[in-house]
Write an enzyme that holds these catalytic residues in place. Sequence first.
Site, short mmCIF file in Angstrom:
data_model
loop_
_atom_site.label_atom_id
_atom_site.label_comp_id
_atom_site.label_asym_id
_atom_site.label_seq_id
_atom_site.Cartn_x
_atom_site.Cartn_y
_atom_site.Cartn_z
N TYR A 87 1.73 -9.49 -8.16
CA TYR A 87 0.64 -10.48 -8.34
C TYR A 87 0.63 -11.15 -9.71
O TYR A 87 -0.22 -12.00 -9.97
CB TYR A 87 -0.71 -9.81 -8.07
CG TYR A 87 -0.82 -9.19 -6.69
CD1 TYR A 87 -0.75 -9.99 -5.56
CD2 TYR A 87 -0.95 -7.81 -6.53
CE1 TYR A 87 -0.83 -9.44 -4.29
CE2 TYR A 87 -1.03 -7.24 -5.26
CZ TYR A 87 -0.97 -8.06 -4.15
OH TYR A 87 -1.04 -7.51 -2.90
N ASN A 107 -8.64 -16.20 -0.15
CA ASN A 107 -7.72 -15.06 -0.21
C ASN A 107 -8.57 -13.83 0.05
O ASN A 107 -9.25 -13.33 -0.85
CB ASN A 107 -7.03 -14.96 -1.57
CG ASN A 107 -5.99 -13.84 -1.59
OD1 ASN A 107 -5.92 -13.04 -0.66
ND2 ASN A 107 -5.20 -13.80 -2.65
N HIS A 144 -6.27 -8.48 7.06
CA HIS A 144 -5.51 -7.79 8.09
C HIS A 144 -6.37 -7.12 9.15
O HIS A 144 -5.85 -6.69 10.17
CB HIS A 144 -4.57 -6.76 7.42
CG HIS A 144 -3.79 -7.34 6.28
ND1 HIS A 144 -2.96 -8.44 6.43
CD2 HIS A 144 -3.74 -7.03 4.94
CE1 HIS A 144 -2.42 -8.75 5.25
NE2 HIS A 144 -2.89 -7.91 4.33
N ASP A 154 -15.23 -14.00 12.21
CA ASP A 154 -16.40 -14.58 12.88
C ASP A 154 -17.19 -15.49 11.94
O ASP A 154 -17.75 -16.50 12.37
CB ASP A 154 -17.32 -13.48 13.43
CG ASP A 154 -16.78 -12.86 14.71
OD1 ASP A 154 -15.82 -13.40 15.28
OD2 ASP A 154 -17.34 -11.82 15.14
N HIS A 160 -2.45 -16.37 0.29
CA HIS A 160 -1.98 -15.11 -0.29
C HIS A 160 -1.05 -15.44 -1.45
O HIS A 160 -0.20 -16.34 -1.34
CB HIS A 160 -1.23 -14.27 0.75
CG HIS A 160 -2.07 -13.96 1.93
ND1 HIS A 160 -3.08 -13.04 1.88
CD2 HIS A 160 -2.12 -14.52 3.16
CE1 HIS A 160 -3.70 -13.02 3.05
NE2 HIS A 160 -3.14 -13.91 3.84
N SER A 188 1.19 -13.28 -2.64
CA SER A 188 2.51 -12.73 -2.28
C SER A 188 2.92 -13.26 -0.91
O SER A 188 2.09 -13.76 -0.14
CB SER A 188 2.44 -11.20 -2.25
OG SER A 188 1.56 -10.77 -1.22
N ARG A 210 0.90 -5.93 6.70
CA ARG A 210 0.51 -7.21 6.08
C ARG A 210 0.98 -8.41 6.91
O ARG A 210 0.65 -9.55 6.61
CB ARG A 210 1.09 -7.32 4.66
CG ARG A 210 0.53 -6.30 3.70
CD ARG A 210 1.01 -6.54 2.28
NE ARG A 210 1.01 -5.33 1.51
CZ ARG A 210 -0.05 -4.81 0.89
NH1 ARG A 210 -1.21 -5.43 0.95
NH2 ARG A 210 0.04 -3.68 0.22
C1 DQA Z 1 -2.89 -10.56 -0.81
C2 DQA Z 1 -2.00 -9.82 0.20
C3 DQA Z 1 -2.76 -8.73 0.89
O1 DQA Z 1 -1.93 -8.05 1.82
C4 DQA Z 1 -3.25 -7.72 -0.12
O2 DQA Z 1 -4.02 -6.72 0.52
C5 DQA Z 1 -3.99 -8.33 -1.25
C6 DQA Z 1 -3.52 -9.60 -1.80
C7 DQA Z 1 -2.09 -11.61 -1.62
O3 DQA Z 1 -2.72 -12.42 -2.30
O4 DQA Z 1 -0.86 -11.59 -1.61
O5 DQA Z 1 -4.92 -7.75 -1.79
O6 DQA Z 1 -3.89 -11.25 -0.09
#
Ligand code: DQA
Length: 136
Positions: A22, A69, A75, A82, A95, A97, A106
């Site tokens: 990140y 985000n 997930h 909703d 996201h 990543s 993920r």
């Molecule tokens: C995330 C990806 C998610 O799987 C993870 O739980 C995060 C960050 C991302 O910004 O890449 O907390 O949303």
Amino acid sequence: MKLLFINGVNLNMTGIREKGVYGEQTLEQINAEIAAHFKNDECEFFQSNSEGEICSALQNAKCDGIILNAGAFTHYSYAIRDAITSISIPVVEVHMSNVHAREEFRHTSVISEVCKGVIAGFGKYSYILAGESFKL
Ligand code: DQA
């Protein structure tokens, strides 16, 4: 244009946790860069580790577009899904990543289907790309 950037669970740990995934910047530093990029727009930022608070932020939003985000809530949170379908403001899922290049769990998003689009894998630029998408 008014844009609302919502960050969910654990995103407050950005710059502290898993720096290889990140990055080194804090969420505050990233938000400052986003605000500078969208200097001619109105940007609002909200972060919470609570699923219910994310739902309330979506329900109470007054803006042209939401950049979300949801972190790990992505997930499995049917509540956030909703909440997205409860409002008429478009939401783009983001996201930092590339979730599809990571662990199997993920690869599932329960919110993608109800979002306008999905951007993943570009670090802090994922937020900027998502914000720009509202101008297309
Ligand atoms: C995330 C990806 C998610 O799987 C993870 O739980 C995060 C960050 C991302 O910004 O890449 O907390 O949303």
